[in-house]
Motif scaffolding. Structure first.
Motif, PDB file in Angstrom:
ATOM      1  N   PHE A 296      10.942  53.947  69.967  1.00  0.00           N
ATOM      2  CA  PHE A 296      10.514  54.026  68.579  1.00  0.00           C
ATOM      3  C   PHE A 296      11.479  53.313  67.632  1.00  0.00           C
ATOM      4  O   PHE A 296      12.672  53.202  67.920  1.00  0.00           O
ATOM      5  CB  PHE A 296      10.392  55.492  68.164  1.00  0.00           C
ATOM      6  N   PRO A 297      10.945  52.863  66.499  1.00  0.00           N
ATOM      7  CA  PRO A 297      11.812  52.258  65.481  1.00  0.00           C
ATOM      8  C   PRO A 297      12.816  53.285  64.967  1.00  0.00           C
ATOM      9  O   PRO A 297      12.516  54.467  64.940  1.00  0.00           O
ATOM     10  CB  PRO A 297      10.840  51.897  64.349  1.00  0.00           C
ATOM     11  N   TYR A 298      13.995  52.834  64.572  1.00  0.00           N
ATOM     12  CA  TYR A 298      14.946  53.778  63.990  1.00  0.00           C
ATOM     13  C   TYR A 298      14.825  53.794  62.474  1.00  0.00           C
ATOM     14  O   TYR A 298      15.377  54.661  61.807  1.00  0.00           O
ATOM     15  CB  TYR A 298      16.379  53.473  64.431  1.00  0.00           C
ATOM     16  N   ARG A 299      14.130  52.818  61.919  1.00  0.00           N
ATOM     17  CA  ARG A 299      14.023  52.727  60.468  1.00  0.00           C
ATOM     18  C   ARG A 299      12.869  51.782  60.161  1.00  0.00           C
ATOM     19  O   ARG A 299      12.429  51.028  61.028  1.00  0.00           O
ATOM     20  CB  ARG A 299      15.328  52.164  59.906  1.00  0.00           C
ATOM     21  N   TYR A 300      12.408  51.827  58.911  1.00  0.00           N
ATOM     22  CA  TYR A 300      11.333  50.926  58.494  1.00  0.00           C
ATOM     23  C   TYR A 300      11.766  50.230  57.225  1.00  0.00           C
ATOM     24  O   TYR A 300      12.376  50.828  56.347  1.00  0.00           O
ATOM     25  CB  TYR A 300      10.037  51.704  58.230  1.00  0.00           C
ATOM     26  N   LEU A 301      11.435  48.979  57.174  1.00  0.00           N
ATOM     27  CA  LEU A 301      11.782  48.220  55.992  1.00  0.00           C
ATOM     28  C   LEU A 301      10.520  48.034  55.167  1.00  0.00           C
ATOM     29  O   LEU A 301       9.508  47.554  55.674  1.00  0.00           O
ATOM     30  CB  LEU A 301      12.310  46.859  56.441  1.00  0.00           C
TER      31      LEU A 301
ATOM     32  N   ASN B  65      -2.877  69.786  61.392  1.00  0.00           N
ATOM     33  CA  ASN B  65      -3.331  68.513  60.845  1.00  0.00           C
ATOM     34  C   ASN B  65      -2.569  67.317  61.435  1.00  0.00           C
ATOM     35  O   ASN B  65      -2.014  66.489  60.721  1.00  0.00           O
ATOM     36  CB  ASN B  65      -3.190  68.532  59.317  1.00  0.00           C
ATOM     37  N   MET B  66      -2.535  67.292  62.768  1.00  0.00           N
ATOM     38  CA  MET B  66      -1.802  66.203  63.417  1.00  0.00           C
ATOM     39  C   MET B  66      -2.795  65.178  63.973  1.00  0.00           C
ATOM     40  O   MET B  66      -3.863  65.527  64.434  1.00  0.00           O
ATOM     41  CB  MET B  66      -0.951  66.755  64.564  1.00  0.00           C
ATOM     42  N   PRO B  67      -2.428  63.900  63.928  1.00  0.00           N
ATOM     43  CA  PRO B  67      -3.306  62.866  64.474  1.00  0.00           C
ATOM     44  C   PRO B  67      -3.306  62.906  66.005  1.00  0.00           C
ATOM     45  O   PRO B  67      -2.353  63.419  66.597  1.00  0.00           O
ATOM     46  CB  PRO B  67      -2.664  61.571  63.983  1.00  0.00           C
ATOM     47  N   PRO B  68      -4.346  62.347  66.633  1.00  0.00           N
ATOM     48  CA  PRO B  68      -4.351  62.245  68.097  1.00  0.00           C
ATOM     49  C   PRO B  68      -3.170  61.406  68.575  1.00  0.00           C
ATOM     50  O   PRO B  68      -2.623  60.603  67.804  1.00  0.00           O
ATOM     51  CB  PRO B  68      -5.655  61.516  68.411  1.00  0.00           C
ATOM     52  N   LEU B  69      -2.809  61.563  69.845  1.00  0.00           N
ATOM     53  CA  LEU B  69      -1.670  60.828  70.395  1.00  0.00           C
ATOM     54  C   LEU B  69      -1.810  59.324  70.174  1.00  0.00           C
ATOM     55  O   LEU B  69      -0.873  58.656  69.758  1.00  0.00           O
ATOM     56  CB  LEU B  69      -1.524  61.127  71.897  1.00  0.00           C
ATOM     57  N   LYS B  70      -2.992  58.813  70.453  1.00  0.00           N
ATOM     58  CA  LYS B  70      -3.165  57.368  70.352  1.00  0.00           C
ATOM     59  C   LYS B  70      -2.889  56.869  68.930  1.00  0.00           C
ATOM     60  O   LYS B  70      -2.149  55.904  68.733  1.00  0.00           O
ATOM     61  CB  LYS B  70      -4.576  56.987  70.784  1.00  0.00           C
ATOM     62  N   THR B  71      -3.446  57.545  67.971  1.00  0.00           N
ATOM     63  CA  THR B  71      -3.210  57.159  66.574  1.00  0.00           C
ATOM     64  C   THR B  71      -1.728  57.246  66.233  1.00  0.00           C
ATOM     65  O   THR B  71      -1.160  56.353  65.599  1.00  0.00           O
ATOM     66  CB  THR B  71      -3.982  58.098  65.627  1.00  0.00           C
ATOM     67  N   ALA B  72      -1.114  58.332  66.671  1.00  0.00           N
ATOM     68  CA  ALA B  72       0.302  58.529  66.349  1.00  0.00           C
ATOM     69  C   ALA B  72       1.146  57.402  66.930  1.00  0.00           C
ATOM     70  O   ALA B  72       2.049  56.876  66.266  1.00  0.00           O
ATOM     71  CB  ALA B  72       0.774  59.878  66.860  1.00  0.00           C
ATOM     72  N   LEU B  73       0.874  57.029  68.169  1.00  0.00           N
ATOM     73  CA  LEU B  73       1.672  55.982  68.814  1.00  0.00           C
ATOM     74  C   LEU B  73       1.463  54.626  68.145  1.00  0.00           C
ATOM     75  O   LEU B  73       2.389  53.814  68.043  1.00  0.00           O
ATOM     76  CB  LEU B  73       1.332  55.893  70.302  1.00  0.00           C
ATOM     77  N   GLN B  74       0.253  54.389  67.663  1.00  0.00           N
ATOM     78  CA  GLN B  74       0.027  53.135  66.947  1.00  0.00           C
ATOM     79  C   GLN B  74       0.728  53.150  65.597  1.00  0.00           C
ATOM     80  O   GLN B  74       1.412  52.213  65.224  1.00  0.00           O
ATOM     81  CB  GLN B  74      -1.480  52.936  66.737  1.00  0.00           C
ATOM     82  N   ASP B  75       0.543  54.264  64.889  1.00  0.00           N
ATOM     83  CA  ASP B  75       1.073  54.335  63.531  1.00  0.00           C
ATOM     84  C   ASP B  75       2.596  54.403  63.471  1.00  0.00           C
ATOM     85  O   ASP B  75       3.192  54.046  62.470  1.00  0.00           O
ATOM     86  CB  ASP B  75       0.498  55.557  62.806  1.00  0.00           C
ATOM     87  N   VAL B  76       3.219  54.891  64.523  1.00  0.00           N
ATOM     88  CA  VAL B  76       4.671  54.998  64.453  1.00  0.00           C
ATOM     89  C   VAL B  76       5.308  53.608  64.508  1.00  0.00           C
ATOM     90  O   VAL B  76       6.385  53.387  63.971  1.00  0.00           O
ATOM     91  CB  VAL B  76       5.227  55.937  65.546  1.00  0.00           C
ATOM     92  N   HIS B  77       4.616  52.660  65.133  1.00  0.00           N
ATOM     93  CA  HIS B  77       5.147  51.292  65.155  1.00  0.00           C
ATOM     94  C   HIS B  77       4.605  50.452  63.992  1.00  0.00           C
ATOM     95  O   HIS B  77       5.328  49.668  63.404  1.00  0.00           O
ATOM     96  CB  HIS B  77       4.777  50.607  66.473  1.00  0.00           C
TER      97      HIS B  77
END
Ligand code: ADP
Ligand code: MG
Length: 702
Positions: free
Chosen positions: A39-44, A197-209
């Motif tokens: 996972f990213p450590y930060r977002y710009l 109110n958590m997103p499905p795993l797939k959505t979460a993995l896409q959105d985290v990147h």
């Protein structure tokens, strides 16, 4: 796991066999699954730009917007660099290229607005950016599909192979393109997703990147952190439930002869209230008929060992054997000596079993244990070897440990039909969040009070340039009859650094503190055990008054007359290690001191560590600070701490609330369905087994 996650990374666009090797070596990334869980450590935020006059070296990656005001080639043809001055309304800095000069020189134009992405660094008292990414501002806006750009940690070696955070970003992006069409099985029950109110795993993995916005990012991060912490809690709490229900535990019903005689006749001081409370907790636990699993936390010198010994007397009074396991041979020996001194007057024999116990002695001891002639045993890891078997093991105490995991503790239980009570003692206070994560299956006791009469240790920070002041201070303390420790980070001269080292220290100190007035003991990890011990014993007896050592003395020596601890290159040590070392002094009635020597230039983290040490003696405060300073996934720095817990996204220093939610949900689920047999919970069972498939054998424990 689905085959998508198992695909080999080298077939991914932008990777290939060369990069695949580097990624595997440096980050352990071999499959699509590994990559997506990196996972990213930060977002710009790509819509925000830093004013140039605010840039500094500690910022990491930043984005700035402006124009080139002038550019020039510097140096001769062999050491050439291209420097472009880049300005916004607030100021200007040089952008520097050592490679690809011709290309960049032709590409850059005046009067065009650019966006620059890079890491500010300092050179000759001037902030600059070396090899930045630069693109026209107009284009930058046009393709701003993702506002938040993920930043990934990379190692030095990766940078040398031109694998930067940007490269990882690009690789992640090509995976993202494929991921969109893949089927990813869900790993949390639907009811839980809905409830929180958590997103499905797939959505979460896409959105985290590649999050569309802050909101999506936060939901994705929450879900992934929650899941990570939730499964650890579920595993630990399930284990706790299984153990409690399993075979029950030995009942220590009486407080008898040995405990009482020791308490009334041999104890020369009053127990602290905290010690009394903990002993009461242990008494209650061991009297329920269920197995005790308790963690005892208490700062160095708070009197845990004494509590351990008295618990062992309690076991003895009830006809049981007990053992105490220490992480090092030196510490085991010291415990052994303490125990012998205190228990001999009661006519109790104590055994010592370590890796270096002679075979003949060992065999006799094993026979005595098996036939219940020997009741109290002290030792190292050697104790959990299979050959050691007790006849009536009632209590196991594990001291000063971070290294024994759940599985290793489990190894002790299988020795008997009814498992012994387990008391785990740690001198490094652990923040609540961490304790819950590492030892969530244990009940926790705390000794939060030092024996009376101890003066708080004074901690002083000196730069190397003040060495003579430090020497003068040592001389003054030595003249008062005190003893001092001087600790070095290394034994021999290092190849590529100017760290202080012990061999040089011995020479310098011998010159500054000559005999006969002064005498020196030396202890380090390369010495033979017998030599180490002799050297330590001279110091302990006061024959020598200066102890020069490496961190081998971290655990294991108790010399009340030693009043000064000097730590060389203190900036190189982690907080918990510094605190442990400091704990070697302040054990007697005299005022004690800890002197932290450092180089003149400190990183901001090192400065915070030193400052924390100077400001507080409280182990819990230090542990909290330590946890906050050492973020997760810090692969660029070298990690000092012995705490092995591999979290990919959750941060125990910051995510207390998520941890509490995760724990509460795990408790609720297990209360409703202790064996996770409901159809809704099948997914939980499967996940626990998958996640810890290598760690332990549930059959053996339950
Ligand atoms: P820990 O194991 O927590 O580091 P120890 O049990 O080794 O601490 O105790 C440190 C020292 O303090 C020992 O010399 C011990 O005998 C002494 N001690 C322990 N409890 C008390 C007490 N209640 N009052 C005075 N001294 C104590
Ligand atoms: Mg101790």
């Amino acid at each position: 796991m689905s085959s998508f996650f198992d695909s080999d990374i080298k077939y991914l666009k932008g990777v290939g066999p060369q990069r695949a090797l580097v990624l595997a070596d440096e980050l352990g990334i071999k499959t699509y699954g590994d990559l997506i869980y990196y996972f990213p450590y930060r977002y710009l935020d790509r819509t925000r730009f830093h004013p140039i006059n605010t840039l500094n070296e500690d910022m990491g990656w930043v984005q700035i917007k402006g124009r080139i005001t002038k550019s020039e080639l510097v140096g001769d043809s062999r050491h050439q660099r291209f420097v472009a001055w880049f300005a916004d309304e607030t100021g200007s800095i040089p952008l520097v290229w050592f490679q690809g000069i011709k290309w960049i020189k032709d590409k850059l134009q005046r009067d065009v607005e650019y966006v620059v992405f890079g890491r500010p660094s300092e050179f000759n008292h001037q902030i600059n950016i070396v090899h930045p990414d630069i693109e026209e501002a107009a284009k930058h806006q046009a393709k701003a599909e993702f506002v938040l750009q993920p930043l990934y940690n990379t190692s030095e070696k990766m940078k040398n192979r031109q694998i930067t955070t940007k490269t990882i970003y690009q690789i992640q992006f090509s995976l993202y393109e494929q991921f969109k069409n893949a089927t990813i099985p869900e790993t949390l029950p639907k009811s839980l997703l809905d409830k929180l109110n958590m997103p499905p795993l797939k959505t979460a993995l896409q959105d985290v990147h590649f999050p569309k916005d802050q909101y999506d990012l936060q939901r994705a991060q929450f879900r992934l952190k929650f899941e990570e912490l939730f499964y650890i809690q579920l595993k630990l709490l399930r284990l706790k439930g299984i153990k409690a229900r399993a075979n029950g535990g030995h009942r220590f019903a009486t407080v008898g002869h040995y405990f009482n005689t020791f308490y009334k006749q041999h104890l020369t001081f009053e127990l602290t209230n905290a010690q009394k409370r903990v002993l009461r907790e242990i008494r209650q636990d061991t009297n329920t008929g269920l197995q005790m699993n308790r963690l005892l936390q208490g700062d160095v010198g708070s009197g845990k060992t004494l509590v351990a010994m008295m618990s062992m007397l309690l076991a003895l009074d009830n006809g049981f054997q007990s053992c105490l396991m220490a992480p090092t041979e030196i510490l085991a020996q010291q415990h052994y000596k303490t125990f012998c001194d205190m228990l001999a007057p009661l006519g109790i024999e104590v055994g010592l079993l370590t890796g270096s116990t002679k075979p003949s002695v060992r065999n006799q001891m094993l026979a005595d244990l098996a036939e219940n002639r020997l009741k109290i045993l002290i030792g190292t890891h050697a104790l959990i070897e299979d050959r050691v078997s007790f006849s009536h093991l009632g209590l196991v105490i594990i001291d000063e440990q971070h290294r024994f995991g759940v599985a290793q503790r489990a190894k002790l239980w299988s020795k008997n039909y009814i498992p012994p009570h387990v008391l785990v003692m740690t001198a490094t206070p652990i923040p609540r969040t961490l304790a819950m994560t590492l030892y969530g299956d244990l009940d926790v006791s705390v000794i939060d009070e030092l024996p009376p009469g101890r003066k708080p240790i004074k901690t002083i920070h000196y730069y190397d340039s003040n060495r003579l002041t430090m020497f003068a201070f040592l001389r003054q303390q030595l003249q008062l009859g005190r003893q001092v420790y001087i600790v070095y980070p290394l034994i021999s001269e290092p190849e590529a650094s100017d760290l202080k080292y012990l061999e040089d220290g011995v020479e310098g100190i011998s010159r500054a503190f000559p005999p006969p007035q002064y005498s020196i003991s030396v202890v380090h990890g390369r010495m033979k055990a017998a030599d180490k011990e002799l050297s330590m014993s001279y110091f302990a007896k006061g024959i020598t008054n200066i102890m020069i050592a490496t961190t081998v003395i971290e655990v294991g020596v108790n010399v009340p007359n030693a009043s000064v601890m000097v730590i060389e290159n203190a900036e190189r040590f982690g907080l918990s290690q510094l605190h442990q070392l400091r704990g070697r002094v302040g054990r007697g009635a005299d005022q004690s001191y800890c002197i932290l020597m450092t180089g003149n230039k400190l990183t901001s983290d090192a400065r915070k560590r030193i400052q924390t040490m100077v400001e507080t003696n409280d182990g819990f405060e230090i542990a909290e600070a330590d946890l906050k300073l050492r973020g997760p996934g810090d692969i660029e720095g070298t990690q000092q701490s012995g705490i092995a817990i591999d979290l990919k996204i959750a941060d125990l220093g910051k995510d207390n609330q998520i941890l509490m939610m995760a724990r509460n949900e795990a408790i609720r689920i297990l209360e409703e369905d202790p064996n996770l047999e409901d159809r809704d919970n099948a997914i939980l069972n499967a996940e626990i087994k998958r996640r810890w498939r290598y760690e332990f054998d549930w059959g053996q424990i339950s």
